[in-house]
Design a protein around this motif. Structure first.
Motif, mmCIF file in Angstrom:
data_model
loop_
_atom_site.group_PDB
_atom_site.id
_atom_site.type_symbol
_atom_site.label_atom_id
_atom_site.label_comp_id
_atom_site.label_asym_id
_atom_site.label_seq_id
_atom_site.Cartn_x
_atom_site.Cartn_y
_atom_site.Cartn_z
ATOM 1 N N PRO A 116 26.096 44.193 33.657
ATOM 2 C CA PRO A 116 27.273 44.738 34.359
ATOM 3 C C PRO A 116 27.955 45.887 33.621
ATOM 4 O O PRO A 116 28.319 46.903 34.228
ATOM 5 N N LYS A 117 28.159 45.746 32.308
ATOM 6 C CA LYS A 117 28.852 46.799 31.561
ATOM 7 C C LYS A 117 28.071 48.104 31.615
ATOM 8 O O LYS A 117 28.642 49.176 31.901
ATOM 9 N N MET A 118 26.772 48.054 31.339
ATOM 10 C CA MET A 118 25.971 49.275 31.330
ATOM 11 C C MET A 118 25.812 49.850 32.728
ATOM 12 O O MET A 118 25.720 51.067 32.897
ATOM 13 N N THR A 119 25.781 48.993 33.730
ATOM 14 C CA THR A 119 25.728 49.472 35.103
ATOM 15 C C THR A 119 26.975 50.277 35.438
ATOM 16 O O THR A 119 26.897 51.384 35.995
ATOM 17 N N ILE A 120 28.141 49.744 35.098
ATOM 18 C CA ILE A 120 29.396 50.448 35.379
ATOM 19 C C ILE A 120 29.471 51.751 34.596
ATOM 20 O O ILE A 120 29.862 52.808 35.134
ATOM 21 N N ASN A 121 29.087 51.714 33.318
ATOM 22 C CA ASN A 121 29.101 52.947 32.527
ATOM 23 C C ASN A 121 28.178 54.010 33.122
ATOM 24 O O ASN A 121 28.521 55.196 33.161
ATOM 25 N N ALA A 155 26.829 46.468 42.710
ATOM 26 C CA ALA A 155 27.092 47.906 42.597
ATOM 27 C C ALA A 155 26.810 48.618 43.911
ATOM 28 O O ALA A 155 27.584 49.496 44.338
ATOM 29 N N ILE A 156 25.741 48.255 44.573
ATOM 30 C CA ILE A 156 25.352 48.914 45.821
ATOM 31 C C ILE A 156 26.368 48.622 46.922
ATOM 32 O O ILE A 156 26.563 49.428 47.835
ATOM 33 N N ARG A 157 27.075 47.516 46.802
ATOM 34 C CA ARG A 157 28.086 47.143 47.802
ATOM 35 C C ARG A 157 29.509 47.481 47.355
ATOM 36 O O ARG A 157 30.477 47.085 48.010
ATOM 37 N N GLY A 158 29.623 48.184 46.237
ATOM 38 C CA GLY A 158 30.930 48.612 45.768
ATOM 39 C C GLY A 158 31.841 47.499 45.310
ATOM 40 O O GLY A 158 33.063 47.626 45.379
ATOM 41 N N GLN A 159 31.262 46.402 44.797
ATOM 42 C CA GLN A 159 32.073 45.245 44.423
ATOM 43 C C GLN A 159 31.842 44.802 42.979
ATOM 44 O O GLN A 159 32.220 43.698 42.603
ATOM 45 N N LEU A 160 31.276 45.684 42.171
ATOM 46 C CA LEU A 160 30.966 45.302 40.792
ATOM 47 C C LEU A 160 32.189 45.466 39.904
ATOM 48 O O LEU A 160 32.825 46.526 39.879
ATOM 49 N N GLY A 167 38.209 40.838 26.628
ATOM 50 C CA GLY A 167 39.235 41.049 27.638
ATOM 51 C C GLY A 167 39.299 42.456 28.196
ATOM 52 O O GLY A 167 40.172 42.751 29.020
ATOM 53 N N LYS A 168 38.386 43.353 27.799
ATOM 54 C CA LYS A 168 38.394 44.709 28.331
ATOM 55 C C LYS A 168 37.796 44.716 29.720
ATOM 56 O O LYS A 168 36.728 44.147 29.948
ATOM 57 N N GLU A 169 38.480 45.373 30.637
ATOM 58 C CA GLU A 169 38.018 45.416 32.026
ATOM 59 C C GLU A 169 37.243 46.706 32.292
ATOM 60 O O GLU A 169 37.629 47.789 31.845
ATOM 61 N N TYR A 170 36.167 46.552 33.044
ATOM 62 C CA TYR A 170 35.330 47.684 33.431
ATOM 63 C C TYR A 170 35.294 47.759 34.955
ATOM 64 O O TYR A 170 35.066 46.748 35.631
ATOM 65 N N ARG A 171 35.518 48.956 35.489
ATOM 66 C CA ARG A 171 35.505 49.176 36.927
ATOM 67 C C ARG A 171 34.797 50.494 37.229
ATOM 68 O O ARG A 171 34.817 51.427 36.422
#
Length: 555
Positions: A116-121, A155-160, A167-171
């Motif tokens: 998830p983290k690398m996908t968001i980055n 990610a493909i559905r815009g909900q990742l 506690g760091k949040e990634y969006r």
């Protein structure tokens, strides 16, 4: 028995109903984590079973072909351009499908694993394309395989979303996210947590390629099309046009299975094996309805040359890995031929990844990385490549600037023909560089190999080591060079022989140099390194024994 009118007793026939023929099936033999059931649905498993039923046998045939080809090269039969497919190369009229929606401009692509983290980055990076890597940048733990699919699904559905243990949040905040091109595992890898049973009742481990491709395609193809793009794939480790034909048939079957138009899938094939370099046009031809382009997978390509020529004598021994750059003649021949071949057929030519990465805590390291990457990308853009890879978001502006300088407002330079390029078969295997093997080069191969394998065993597939981005391909170079140097009786600069005993000393030294921590896997990594670098036999891939020994749950 009662006689009949003819005096002959009737015969009673009991019709035996044959048992039903078992249907092909895929079964899961691993623990299911949260939301795994969203990926491993009955419908998705049925699709995987259908893929295996139709294509698993051909997969085994193609793997057998690979072994035969390596055996022939080892015996002294050098690869060459195929006579039986000359008509394909000589036919000037055919073209490939080319870019699908969202792939028209690929000037900078970022690569990385699918947690998830690398996908968001990656989605926030500003790159044009993201290579969502389930292959060399992902350690194929069960958790990584399925949770990587969940990351892509969300990610493909815009909900990742993701919150780190600290506690760091990634969006995902980017207005324009990269087009996703997913890379499944190569044909040689299996998924031992899933088992395929055919109609005869015979069971075998599932194909990692079909599992990765099938789950991603089944769940996301329709949504990707709705998003205005499509199901796109990077195809790794191909060695022949027959392997390309197998993938093309899989694509056609899959499109029919879910009811989308033929040609919706787009693939980019990595030319990262020596045999494939001799069949670029044939690979494009066999996949012409589904292919967007080729990529110059430089690190696996170097590994493939070592693997195929490991026993052919001193003439085929490469020096320190750091000396095998993209400007040495045989690498220039390979990349220039790739650009020429792609543009001749209307395909994109995508460049490879420089291993240098920045360090935000060390300005000097960052400056050197930017300088090295800038030179690499300037060369690629000037040679005619339509885009390139980076492994770190901070390198995107550097790579983009070099391609902007050549492309300007054009999305690509597919129309640029390289009629000035004339590559002969001998050019692709002329690997003489004329540089020595150094003590540092041997030490670095041992140190990097063990440190990478240790991280891989802990589930990390892309690892920053000594300010370079290492993945399975670069680790393969490290261990295969050690094997070849030993078996070809090479020496370092001062005449010291490179022997098993010499390397054992470096393994001990490496284990003393590393910082140990609770839960580290250095001892296991050293054992794997010994097996794949010091053994009498040469395993085709280091990940095969490492996976079966350490990454399969329940062992």
């Amino acid at each position: 028995m009662t006689p009949t009118a003819t005096g002959i007793a009737p015969t009673t026939n009991t019709i035996q109903t044959p048992p039903p023929t078992p249907q092909p099936k895929i079964e899961v033999f691993a623990k299911l984590g949260p939301r795994y059931d969203e990926i491993l649905t009955p419908e998705a498993l049925s699709f995987l079973a259908a893929l295996h039923h139709r294509f698993a046998g051909r997969r085994h045939d193609r793997l057998s072909d690979r072994m035969h080809r390596r055996f022939e090269i080892g015996k002294g039969h050098d690869p060459t351009f195929r006579a039986d497919t000359a008509h394909i190369r000589d036919d000037a009229d055919w073209r490939v499908a080319g870019a699908g929606p969202g792939l028209e401009d690929r000037r900078v692509e970022i690569t990385g694993p699918t947690d998830p983290k690398m996908t968001i980055n990656a989605l926030n990076s500003g790159a044009r394309v993201w290579l969502a890597d389930q292959e060399d940048a992902t350690s194929p733990t069960w958790k990584n395989v399925i949770e990587g699919q969940l990351s892509l699904y969300d990610a493909i559905r815009g909900q990742l979303q993701f919150t780190s243990p600290e506690g760091k949040e990634y969006r995902v905040t980017a207005e324009r996210t990269p087009t996703i091109v997913m890379r499944p595992r190569g044909w040689h890898l299996v998924e031992q947590h899933m088992q395929f049973t055919d109609r005869s009742g015979r069971s075998m481990a599932a194909s990692g390629s079909l599992v990765d491709f099938g789950l991603y395609f089944f769940h996301n193809a329709a949504q990707l099309i709705e998003n205005g793009v499509g199901p796109y794939f990077y195809i790794a480790k191909l060695e022949s046009s027959e392997e390309a034909k197998l993938w093309d048939d899989i694509f056609t079957f899959s499109e029919k299975y879910i009811g989308i138009p033929h040609g919706t899938i787009r693939a980019t094939v990595l030319i990262e094996t020596l045999p494939a370099a001799f069949e670029m046009e044939e690979i494009l031809f066999e996949m012409r309805d589904h292919i967007a382009g080729l990529n110059a997978g430089r690190w696996d390509y170097i590994f493939s040359i070592i693997k195929n020529y490991r026993g052919r004598g001193a003439r085929f021994v490469l020096p320190d890995r750091s000396e095998v750059t993209m400007t040495v003649p045989f690498m220039r021949a390979y990349t220039e031929l790739l650009v020429k071949t792609c543009h001749k057929r209307g395909a994109f030519a995508i460049g490879g990844m420089s291993a240098f990465i920045p360090n935000r805590r060390d300005p000097e390291v960052t400056a050197m990385a930017i300088e090295k990457v800038s030179a690499d990308k300037k060369r690629e853009a000037g040679d005619g490549f339509d885009g390139t890879w980076v492994a770190h978001p901070d390198l995107i502006p550097t790579a983009k600037a070099e391609f902007d300088a050549v492309l300007g407002d054009k999305p690509n330079q597919v129309d640029r023909q390289r009629d000035d390029v004339h590559v002969k078969a001998a050019d692709l295997i002329d690997v003489h560089i004329g540089r020595p093997i150094t003590a540092k080069g041997v030490h670095d191969n041992v140190s990097v190999g063990i440190r990478y394998i240790e991280a891989w065993l802990r589930g990390l597939g892309a690892v920053a080591i000594d300010n370079l981005m290492e993945d399975a391909a670069t680790a393969e170079i490290s261990r295969s060079q050690i094997w070849q140097w030993i078996h070809q009786d090479r020496t370092i600069e001062d005449g010291t022989p490179i022997t098993r005993e010499y390397v054992e000393g470096l393994i001990t030294r490496t284990l003393e140099e590393v910082t140990r921590f609770e839960g580290d896997r250095f001892d296991d990594a050293a054992e794997i390194f010994r097996e794949v670098a010091l053994g009498e036999d040469f395993p085709a891939f280091l990940t095969l024994p490492a996976y079966s020994k350490y990454l399969v749950d329940g062992q």
